[in-house]
Write a protein that holds these residues in place. Structure first.
Motif, short mmCIF file in Angstrom:
data_model
loop_
_atom_site.label_atom_id
_atom_site.label_comp_id
_atom_site.label_asym_id
_atom_site.label_seq_id
_atom_site.Cartn_x
_atom_site.Cartn_y
_atom_site.Cartn_z
N ALA A 158 0.82 -1.21 0.00
CA ALA A 158 0.00 0.00 0.00
C ALA A 158 0.86 1.26 0.00
O ALA A 158 0.56 2.24 -0.70
N LEU A 159 1.94 1.25 0.76
CA LEU A 159 2.80 2.42 0.85
C LEU A 159 3.56 2.67 -0.45
O LEU A 159 3.96 3.80 -0.74
N LEU A 160 3.74 1.62 -1.23
CA LEU A 160 4.41 1.77 -2.52
C LEU A 160 3.43 2.01 -3.66
O LEU A 160 3.82 2.19 -4.81
N GLY A 161 2.12 1.98 -3.32
CA GLY A 161 1.11 2.14 -4.35
C GLY A 161 0.92 0.91 -5.21
O GLY A 161 0.40 1.00 -6.33
N ALA A 162 1.35 -0.24 -4.69
CA ALA A 162 1.24 -1.49 -5.44
C ALA A 162 -0.03 -2.24 -5.04
O ALA A 162 -0.57 -2.01 -3.95
N PRO A 163 -0.52 -3.15 -5.86
CA PRO A 163 -1.72 -3.92 -5.50
C PRO A 163 -1.46 -4.81 -4.28
O PRO A 163 -0.36 -5.33 -4.10
N MET A 164 -2.49 -4.98 -3.48
CA MET A 164 -2.41 -5.82 -2.30
C MET A 164 -3.20 -7.11 -2.52
O MET A 164 -4.37 -7.05 -2.90
N PRO A 165 -2.60 -8.27 -2.28
CA PRO A 165 -3.35 -9.52 -2.42
C PRO A 165 -4.28 -9.73 -1.23
O PRO A 165 -3.88 -9.56 -0.07
N VAL A 166 -5.53 -10.07 -1.49
CA VAL A 166 -6.50 -10.37 -0.44
C VAL A 166 -7.31 -11.59 -0.83
O VAL A 166 -7.37 -11.97 -2.01
N GLN A 167 -7.91 -12.21 0.17
CA GLN A 167 -8.89 -13.26 -0.07
C GLN A 167 -10.28 -12.69 0.22
O GLN A 167 -10.53 -12.23 1.34
N VAL A 168 -11.14 -12.70 -0.76
CA VAL A 168 -12.52 -12.27 -0.57
C VAL A 168 -13.34 -13.51 -0.26
O VAL A 168 -13.50 -14.39 -1.11
N ARG A 169 -13.82 -13.58 0.98
CA ARG A 169 -14.56 -14.76 1.43
C ARG A 169 -16.02 -14.38 1.64
O ARG A 169 -16.32 -13.34 2.23
N SER A 170 -16.92 -15.25 1.20
CA SER A 170 -18.35 -14.96 1.33
C SER A 170 -19.14 -16.25 1.43
O SER A 170 -18.63 -17.34 1.15
N ARG A 171 -20.41 -16.11 1.83
CA ARG A 171 -21.35 -17.23 1.82
C ARG A 171 -22.57 -16.83 1.00
O ARG A 171 -23.08 -15.72 1.14
N ASP A 172 -23.02 -17.74 0.16
CA ASP A 172 -24.21 -17.47 -0.64
C ASP A 172 -25.46 -17.87 0.15
O ASP A 172 -25.35 -18.37 1.28
N PRO A 173 -26.65 -17.61 -0.38
CA PRO A 173 -27.89 -17.91 0.36
C PRO A 173 -28.04 -19.37 0.78
O PRO A 173 -28.78 -19.68 1.72
N THR A 174 -27.33 -20.28 0.11
CA THR A 174 -27.43 -21.70 0.48
C THR A 174 -26.44 -22.06 1.58
O THR A 174 -26.43 -23.20 2.06
N GLY A 175 -25.59 -21.10 1.98
CA GLY A 175 -24.60 -21.38 3.02
C GLY A 175 -23.26 -21.82 2.48
O GLY A 175 -22.33 -22.07 3.26
N GLN A 176 -23.13 -21.92 1.16
CA GLN A 176 -21.87 -22.35 0.54
C GLN A 176 -20.83 -21.24 0.66
O GLN A 176 -21.10 -20.08 0.40
N MET A 177 -19.62 -21.63 1.05
CA MET A 177 -18.53 -20.68 1.19
C MET A 177 -17.79 -20.52 -0.12
O MET A 177 -17.53 -21.49 -0.84
N HIS A 178 -17.45 -19.27 -0.46
CA HIS A 178 -16.70 -18.97 -1.67
C HIS A 178 -15.46 -18.16 -1.30
O HIS A 178 -15.53 -17.25 -0.46
N VAL A 179 -14.34 -18.49 -1.91
CA VAL A 179 -13.08 -17.75 -1.69
C VAL A 179 -12.54 -17.32 -3.03
O VAL A 179 -12.32 -18.15 -3.93
N GLU A 180 -12.32 -16.02 -3.18
CA GLU A 180 -11.79 -15.47 -4.42
C GLU A 180 -10.49 -14.73 -4.12
O GLU A 180 -10.43 -13.90 -3.21
N LEU A 181 -9.44 -15.04 -4.83
CA LEU A 181 -8.19 -14.32 -4.69
C LEU A 181 -8.23 -13.07 -5.54
O LEU A 181 -8.59 -13.11 -6.71
#
Length: 229
Positions: free
Chosen positions: A203-226
């Motif tokens: 962040a201090l260098l203005g470069a992209p930061m890798p994150v994991q976007v984690r969520s659950r859909d209405p059925t309760g299924q977990m999703h992980v997106e890099l």
């Protein structure tokens, strides 16, 4: 415990976790669920001046599982912060928990206490106000939670100067208190910085930061997106 389930692997890994989000998005609810999960197999103590996590009674509310609590009670918001800071240190010294849970770290003295506790090897799980890691870096009271900032001047031969063309930069001044940062986006999704030090440096260098976007859909299924943000 929908969101707490998204963090199961992080909680089990004994990593210190900072949960970040604006008011009303569910930070305290998530923190309560995390305390309950951690208390199943580790000694867990909640510092709870406002009684918002474990309730205001003498006994902790059943929603926090086997967790114990320290009320650190104070009538005024101003002295409540000092009471919280003192309780954080007192609990670690007298109750020797494996896990310390703290809601709404908000001052420099509380951040300093958190650093001391982390250096003693206690797993710290806490919340703070803010939308993302940039809010923490801009907050002079709390930026030490993610390593703090120091200004540096790069030499002409420095690889970073050659790559980014900047002589005067800000750098992370210390190891972050928390190894993992969870940005609470909605009641059903989070963005997780698995390496806070790496995210801050990027962040201090203005470069992209890798994150994991984690969520659950209405059925309760977990999703992980890099993703990179």
């Amino acid at each position: 415990r929908i969101l707490a389930g998204l963090l199961e692997d992080i909680l089990a890994d004994s990593k210190s976790i900072l949960i970040l989000g604006p008011p009303g998005v569910g930070k305290t609810t998530l923190l309560r669920a995390c305390a309950a999960r951690l208390s199943e197999d580790q000694s867990t103590v909640i510092v709870d001046p406002a009684g918002e996590i474990a309730g205001c009674g003498d006994e902790p509310h059943k929603s926090v599982g086997r967790s114990l609590k320290d009320m650190a009670y104070s009538r005024s918001p101003r002295s409540r912060s000092e009471a919280r800071r003192e309780a954080m240190t007192r609990v670690v010294e007298n109750m020797t928990p494996k896990v310390l849970v703290v809601d709404e770290i908000g001052t420099k003295s509380e951040a300093s206490a958190a650093r001391t506790i982390g250096e003693r090897g206690v797993q710290l799980v806490a919340t703070a106000h803010g939308h993302n890691i940039f809010d923490l870096l801009a907050n002079t009271e709390l930026r030490d939670l993610v390593g703090g900032l120091i200004s540096s001047t790069l030499g002409d031969d420095n690889p970073r100067y050659k790559e980014f063309g900047r002589k005067n930069i800000q750098e992370r001044s210390a190891r972050p208190v928390f190894s993992t940062l969870v940005e609470l986006r909605t009641p059903f999704s989070v963005a997780v910085h698995m390496d806070v030090a790496g995210s801050v440096d990027a962040a201090l260098l203005g470069a992209p930061m890798p994150v994991q976007v984690r969520s659950r859909d209405p059925t309760g299924q977990m999703h992980v997106e890099l993703a990179r943000i």
